[in-house]
Design an enzyme around this catalytic site. Structure first.
Site, PDB file in Angstrom:
ATOM      1  N   ARG A   6       0.840  -1.194   0.000  1.00 19.77           N
ATOM      2  CA  ARG A   6       0.000   0.000   0.000  1.00 19.77           C
ATOM      3  C   ARG A   6       0.876   1.245   0.000  1.00 19.77           C
ATOM      4  NH1 ARG A   6      -3.305  -2.415  -1.795  1.00 19.77           N
ATOM      5  NH2 ARG A   6      -5.486  -2.703  -1.242  1.00 19.77           N
ATOM      6  N   GLU A  25      -2.445   8.081  -5.181  1.00 23.33           N
ATOM      7  CA  GLU A  25      -2.935   7.342  -6.351  1.00 23.33           C
ATOM      8  C   GLU A  25      -4.237   7.990  -6.777  1.00 23.33           C
ATOM      9  OE1 GLU A  25      -3.019   3.058  -6.107  1.00 23.33           O
ATOM     10  OE2 GLU A  25      -1.224   3.047  -4.877  1.00 23.33           O
ATOM     11  N   HIS A  61      -0.120   0.117  -9.736  1.00 23.40           N
ATOM     12  CA  HIS A  61      -0.975  -0.714  -8.862  1.00 23.40           C
ATOM     13  C   HIS A  61      -1.563  -1.893  -9.654  1.00 23.40           C
ATOM     14  CE1 HIS A  61      -3.527  -0.514  -4.945  1.00 23.40           C
ATOM     15  NE2 HIS A  61      -3.398  -1.769  -5.368  1.00 23.40           N
TER      16      HIS A  61
HETATM   17  O1  LIG Z   1      -5.501  -5.273  -2.394  1.00 24.80           O
HETATM   18  C1  LIG Z   1      -5.407  -5.758  -3.519  1.00 24.80           C
HETATM   19  O2  LIG Z   1      -6.004  -6.810  -3.835  1.00 24.80           O
HETATM   20  C2  LIG Z   1      -4.504  -5.132  -4.522  1.00 24.80           C
HETATM   21  O3  LIG Z   1      -4.014  -3.919  -4.060  1.00 24.80           O
HETATM   22  C3  LIG Z   1      -5.117  -5.017  -5.901  1.00 24.80           C
HETATM   23  O4  LIG Z   1      -5.946  -3.916  -6.052  1.00 24.80           O
HETATM   24  P1  LIG Z   1      -6.779  -3.749  -7.415  1.00 24.80           P
HETATM   25  O5  LIG Z   1      -7.854  -4.786  -7.408  1.00 24.80           O
HETATM   26  O6  LIG Z   1      -7.338  -2.367  -7.390  1.00 24.80           O
HETATM   27  O7  LIG Z   1      -5.848  -3.968  -8.552  1.00 24.80           O
END
Ligand SMILES: O=C(O)[C@H](O)COP(=O)(O)O
Length: 319
Positions: free
Chosen positions: A245, A274, A292
């Site tokens: 994170r 973000e 991400h």
């Molecule tokens: O917590 C999660 O599963 C990841 O950070 C992925 O996030 P996303 O589904 O927005 O790609």
């Protein structure tokens, strides 16, 4: 029964839900129109990834919602306790994306170890005469084999990272306040396997002894986990990857550590801001970047879709 998958849903999930009689809507409704949209369409299940925020305004404003589903692991974009207090089921898919996130960690590690993030940016711009100069700039690559990787957070993803690291011939050290010992099963293509027990150590010891550090902890409520003091403890020339994170690492302290040479390179999939990380982070030659995308593989999204469909059907007792 209507399901709104506001950040998208893999076809596996759409098919599995449709088969059970759900109507799946994959419109991307902007945050400010979400309450009206959910009420107008009488949405019973709201599915999100990390983009859509499911805060009190949505929970209070949309009494039709029975289930909030997070296609992924981290639920920091959902007011989980509040929703549960209101009798809403809140689900996620904690096991579906571990392999994908762990593989992205190594994509960043291999990238930084051989300067890929920099050569990808520069090579399209150089002419014949500069080619040799660039080659020279990249002669100090390093191997991962035989080095020590420090895994901070030995949950599912951390353990998957350990599995890959052991397969590569790395030494693994780990810190986790909740896990004392992790038993890692490394399975080979021919179905042979080995078991390796990893005793966790203090965060300080892991920071001190690692050549590469990777973070697998939830969003931090009480400030940065890795800041100036922590960088000081680390080995000179350490590398660090964050696919957990944004806000776990102090980005200012990271830039300083990269500029001073303390940190050789960093791999970042997550950012304090973000979707608009700082320009300094985005343009730094020693940072390998991804937007991400830790869970963004065909395989992980397929598993996520199926897992959500199964959980929703089970909660609503649909055979
Ligand atoms: O917590 C999660 O599963 C990841 O950070 C992925 O996030 P996303 O589904 O927005 O790609």
């Amino acid at each position: 029964m209507k399901v709104l998958a506001n950040d998208g849903l893999d076809q596996s999930g759409i098919d599995a839900l449709t088969e059970k009689g759900f109507e799946v809507i994959t419109a991307k409704v902007p945050q400010e129109f979400l309450v009206d949209y959910i009420n107008e369409h009488k949405i019973r299940t709201l599915l999100v990834r990390s983009a859509t925020q499911v805060r009190k305004d949505i929970i209070d404003g949309c009494p039709s919602i029975d289930i909030i589903g997070r296609g992924g692991v981290g639920m920091d974009n959902i007011d989980v306790d509040y929703a549960r207090e209101k009798g809403i089921h809140v689900i996620n898919t904690p096991a579906a994306s571990s392999e994908s996130v762990a593989e992205l960690v190594f994509a960043h590690l291999f990238s930084g170890a051989r300067f890929l993030q920099d050569s990808n940016r520069k090579m399209p711009l150089v002419g014949d005469t500069e080619f040799a100069g660039l080659k020279k700039a990249y002669t100090a690559g390093i191997e991962l084999r035989g080095k020590t990787i420090g895994i901070i957070g030995m949950g599912r993803i951390g353990q998957e990272v350990a599995r890959i690291a052991l397969g590569l011939g790395m030494r693994v050290v780990a810190a986790d306040n909740n896990v004392g010992r992790a038993s890692i099963k490394v399975k080979f293509y021919n179905n042979q396997f080995i078991n390796v027990d990893i005793e966790t150590e203090s965060l300080q010891d892991v920071l001190k002894h690692s050549d590469f550090i990777t973070l697998h902890v939830p969003a931090q409520k009480d400030g940065y986990m890795i800041g100036k003091n922590e960088f000081e403890i680390m080995k000179d020339g350490v590398a660090i990857v964050n696919c957990s994170r944004g806000g776990v690492i102090d980005e200012r302290a990271l830039i300083e550590a990269l500029d001073s040479g303390k940190v050789k390179f960093a791999g970042l999939d997550v950012f304090i801001n973000e979707p608009t990380p700082s320009k300094e982070i985005l343009t730094h030659s020693k940072i390998s970047l991804t937007p991400h995308t830790g869970a963004s593989t065909l395989e992980a999204q397929d598993r996520i879709g199926l897992s959500l469909a199964e959980q929703i059907s089970s909660i609503l007792q649909i055979q």
